[in-house]
Enzyme design. Structure first.
Site, PDB file in Angstrom:
ATOM      1  N   GLU A  78     -55.217  -5.400  -5.668  1.00 35.29           N
ATOM      2  CA  GLU A  78     -54.764  -5.194  -4.282  1.00 35.29           C
ATOM      3  C   GLU A  78     -55.755  -5.806  -3.294  1.00 35.29           C
ATOM      4  O   GLU A  78     -56.973  -5.636  -3.441  1.00 35.29           O
ATOM      5  CB  GLU A  78     -54.615  -3.694  -4.016  1.00 35.29           C
ATOM      6  CG  GLU A  78     -53.550  -3.366  -2.993  1.00 35.29           C
ATOM      7  CD  GLU A  78     -52.134  -3.699  -3.471  1.00 35.29           C
ATOM      8  OE1 GLU A  78     -51.679  -4.847  -3.284  1.00 35.29           O
ATOM      9  OE2 GLU A  78     -51.499  -2.798  -4.042  1.00 35.29           O
TER      10      GLU A  78
ATOM     11  N   GLY B  76     -42.171  -1.281   6.246  1.00 33.27           N
ATOM     12  CA  GLY B  76     -43.495  -0.685   6.465  1.00 33.27           C
ATOM     13  C   GLY B  76     -43.902   0.258   5.350  1.00 33.27           C
ATOM     14  O   GLY B  76     -44.758   1.116   5.527  1.00 33.27           O
TER      15      GLY B  76
ATOM     16  N   GLY C 221     -44.900  -0.727   2.177  1.00 29.80           N
ATOM     17  CA  GLY C 221     -45.755  -1.319   1.151  1.00 29.80           C
ATOM     18  C   GLY C 221     -44.968  -1.922  -0.001  1.00 29.80           C
ATOM     19  O   GLY C 221     -45.540  -2.273  -1.033  1.00 29.80           O
ATOM     20  N   LEU C 222     -43.635  -2.030   0.156  1.00 27.32           N
ATOM     21  CA  LEU C 222     -42.804  -2.597  -0.916  1.00 27.32           C
ATOM     22  C   LEU C 222     -42.274  -3.987  -0.539  1.00 27.32           C
ATOM     23  O   LEU C 222     -41.316  -4.482  -1.117  1.00 27.32           O
ATOM     24  CB  LEU C 222     -41.648  -1.650  -1.252  1.00 27.32           C
ATOM     25  CG  LEU C 222     -42.042  -0.243  -1.718  1.00 27.32           C
ATOM     26  CD1 LEU C 222     -40.803   0.613  -1.966  1.00 27.32           C
ATOM     27  CD2 LEU C 222     -42.909  -0.284  -2.979  1.00 27.32           C
TER      28      LEU C 222
ATOM     29  N   SER D 200     -40.821  -5.450   2.328  1.00 28.13           N
ATOM     30  CA  SER D 200     -39.513  -5.716   2.932  1.00 28.13           C
ATOM     31  C   SER D 200     -39.500  -7.088   3.593  1.00 28.13           C
ATOM     32  O   SER D 200     -38.495  -7.803   3.532  1.00 28.13           O
ATOM     33  CB  SER D 200     -39.146  -4.618   3.930  1.00 28.13           C
ATOM     34  OG  SER D 200     -40.115  -4.546   4.940  1.00 28.13           O
TER      35      SER D 200
ATOM     36  N   ASP E 264     -46.408 -11.288  -2.477  1.00 26.45           N
ATOM     37  CA  ASP E 264     -45.111 -10.644  -2.246  1.00 26.45           C
ATOM     38  C   ASP E 264     -43.956 -11.633  -2.397  1.00 26.45           C
ATOM     39  O   ASP E 264     -42.936 -11.342  -3.022  1.00 26.45           O
ATOM     40  CB  ASP E 264     -45.073 -10.017  -0.853  1.00 26.45           C
ATOM     41  CG  ASP E 264     -46.215  -9.041  -0.640  1.00 26.45           C
ATOM     42  OD1 ASP E 264     -46.891  -8.697  -1.624  1.00 26.45           O
ATOM     43  OD2 ASP E 264     -46.425  -8.640   0.514  1.00 26.45           O
TER      44      ASP E 264
ATOM     45  N   TYR F 248     -54.863  -6.010   8.938  1.00 26.77           N
ATOM     46  CA  TYR F 248     -54.777  -6.893   7.770  1.00 26.77           C
ATOM     47  C   TYR F 248     -55.554  -8.185   8.025  1.00 26.77           C
ATOM     48  O   TYR F 248     -56.377  -8.609   7.212  1.00 26.77           O
ATOM     49  CB  TYR F 248     -53.300  -7.199   7.483  1.00 26.77           C
ATOM     50  CG  TYR F 248     -53.076  -7.992   6.231  1.00 26.77           C
ATOM     51  CD1 TYR F 248     -52.841  -7.359   5.019  1.00 26.77           C
ATOM     52  CD2 TYR F 248     -53.118  -9.386   6.251  1.00 26.77           C
ATOM     53  CE1 TYR F 248     -52.640  -8.090   3.860  1.00 26.77           C
ATOM     54  CE2 TYR F 248     -52.923 -10.120   5.100  1.00 26.77           C
ATOM     55  CZ  TYR F 248     -52.682  -9.471   3.917  1.00 26.77           C
ATOM     56  OH  TYR F 248     -52.502 -10.198   2.770  1.00 26.77           O
TER      57      TYR F 248
HETATM   58  C1  GLA Z   1     -49.474  -7.384   1.746  1.00 23.89           C
HETATM   59  C2  GLA Z   1     -49.535  -8.919   1.728  1.00 23.89           C
HETATM   60  C3  GLA Z   1     -49.914  -9.443   0.339  1.00 23.89           C
HETATM   61  C4  GLA Z   1     -51.152  -8.740  -0.210  1.00 23.89           C
HETATM   62  C5  GLA Z   1     -51.030  -7.230  -0.056  1.00 23.89           C
HETATM   63  C6  GLA Z   1     -52.303  -6.519  -0.424  1.00 23.89           C
HETATM   64  O1  GLA Z   1     -48.429  -6.940   0.954  1.00 23.89           O
HETATM   65  O2  GLA Z   1     -48.302  -9.465   2.124  1.00 23.89           O
HETATM   66  O3  GLA Z   1     -50.090 -10.829   0.394  1.00 23.89           O
HETATM   67  O4  GLA Z   1     -52.306  -9.219   0.416  1.00 23.89           O
HETATM   68  O5  GLA Z   1     -50.695  -6.851   1.276  1.00 23.89           O
HETATM   69  O6  GLA Z   1     -52.604  -6.727  -1.769  1.00 23.89           O
END
Ligand code: GLA
Length: 388
Positions: free
Chosen positions: A32, A126, A128-129, A131, A176, A225
């Site tokens: 991660e 929002g 963490g999956l 979208s 992602d 981020y």
């Molecule tokens: C988000 C970003 C990814 C990655 C994750 C953390 O999902 O889109 O590129 O950096 O956070 O691992």
């Protein structure tokens, strides 16, 4: 969902849509906040997706209806750089993703016909999956279907990432979009974010991936981020004085990091330590997984959560509660937050025969500690973006 979108398409455009595509969200098991540091990640595409129904449009105006927002947007290629609609009003936030995809495809010199589309997603925003990546990859697939060019999935993923980095303005890595484009049912995907080589890792059949949504939605994520990413870049810049030739934190071993960590400002040191250790941890844990040593793999997930909480500082109280309870329950090998953090979901690796009891106990425990009703379910891994 497809039928509902087809009906909406009828209402909006007076005909049946000619095509339908879907692109999944993803869950990440390990690795991660390392994709933008050239590290290793281990995501899987999941059975939650964005669905688009669409037809080619006459003329140069694309019209999209976002069923989840009950809102329409209309734009042409000419208005894309200014992020405006045909009537000169700004694009709504949700439309930045499809418009950004169109912009990125155009920048690549690809032919992109105007379209009429209706879309919706059951990947919670929002959470963490991913979208956003699923919306991006769904629209790349839609335009590919209409235009007739045929890019390999990794190229499509890179164009989705370009849309998000340069058009939407989130400096995300490739994980992602990659997972959404390249997913393989019943498998995790091990991606080397430097070489972009990847392998399928079969998911043992007696394992369940349980996703637990805290229902807390992250705020201000893109700012936080981008700050994390900047700290990693600063660490590379400082460490490249003693460690000649490093290009990313991927090039720094834990031993070398410990030797030179004193050169870094304290906050940068914490961020970089997470990354260096997480890359090392992921490489070792994948070996454990391949050898069937699930307790060792689960330990690595737990260690990852602690590191995201204490060093990378992207957790939140609700994610910590959800993880702590999960880790104490029978049948759970490992639990941690998944994705960027600041809210959203945890991922739990659980013995399949105990998954249901686990989910119930976790929901009850979380609810009694936080007063919030979580959504907890066993997710299935799925194939990547394509025809629906
Ligand atoms: C988000 C970003 C990814 C990655 C994750 C953390 O999902 O889109 O590129 O950096 O956070 O691992």
């Amino acid at each position: 969902m497809k039928q509902r979108l087809e009906e909406l398409f009828w209402q909006k455009f007076g005909q049946k849509p000619q095509y339908a595509v879907r692109a999944p969200g993803r869950v990440n098991l390990l690795g991660e906040h390392v994709d933008y540091n050239d590290g290793l990640v281990l995501p899987a595409a999941i059975d939650r997706a964005t669905l688009v129904v669409f037809s080619p449009a006459q003329g140069d105006e694309s019209r999209l209806y976002a069923a989840d927002f009950a809102e329409e947007a209309a734009f042409t290629l000419a208005g894309l750089p200014a992020k405006t609609q045909t009537d000169a009003s700004p694009l709504p936030d949700w439309a930045l993703y499809p418009a950004g995809v169109m912009w990125a495809l155009h920048a690549e010199g690809l032919n992109i016909p105007a379209l009429h589309a209706v879309f919706a997603s059951d990947v919670p925003r929002g959470s963490g999956l991913s979208s956003s990546a699923s919306v991006e990859m769904a629209f790349v697939s839609a335009w590919q279907t209409l235009a007739g060019w045929n890019l390999p999935p990794m190229r499509r993923a890179l164009l989705g990432q370009k849309a998000e980095n340069e058009y939407v303005g989130v400096n995300c890595g490739i994980m992602d979009q990659f997972a959404s484009a390249c997913g393989v049912q019943d498998h995790l995907l091990l991606l080397d974010c430097r070489s972009l080589d990847w392998q399928e890792v079969a998911l043992p059949p007696d394992l369940a991936i349980v996703v637990a949504d805290t229902t807390v939605r992250r705020k201000l994520t893109s700012g936080e981020y981008n700050l994390r990413r900047a700290a990693c870049e600063q660490a590379v810049q400082i460490l490249s004085a003693p460690l000649l030739g490093i290009r990313a934190l991927r090039d720094v071993t834990p031993q070398a990091f410990n030797q030179h960590a004193h050169l870094l400002p304290p906050e940068v040191e914490k961020r970089a330590r997470h990354v260096v250790e997480e890359i090392d941890r992921t490489a070792k844990a994948v070996e454990s997984l391949r050898q069937g040593d699930l307790p060792a793999f689960g330990e690595a997930m737990n260690a990852c959560h602690a590191s995201l909480r204490d060093l990378y500082e992207v957790s939140c109280p609700e994610l910590d509660v959800m993880t702590r309870i999960a880790q104490s329950l029978p049948g759970c090998y490992g639990a941690r937050l998944t994705g960027a953090g600041f809210g959203g979901c945890t991922v739990n690796l659980v013995k399949r025969e105990q998954a249901q009891a686990f989910a119930q106990a976790l929901a009850a425990g979380y609810q009694s500690e936080t007063g919030l009703s979580p959504e907890i379910y066993t997710c299935q891994t799925s194939n990547g973006a394509g025809q629906a």
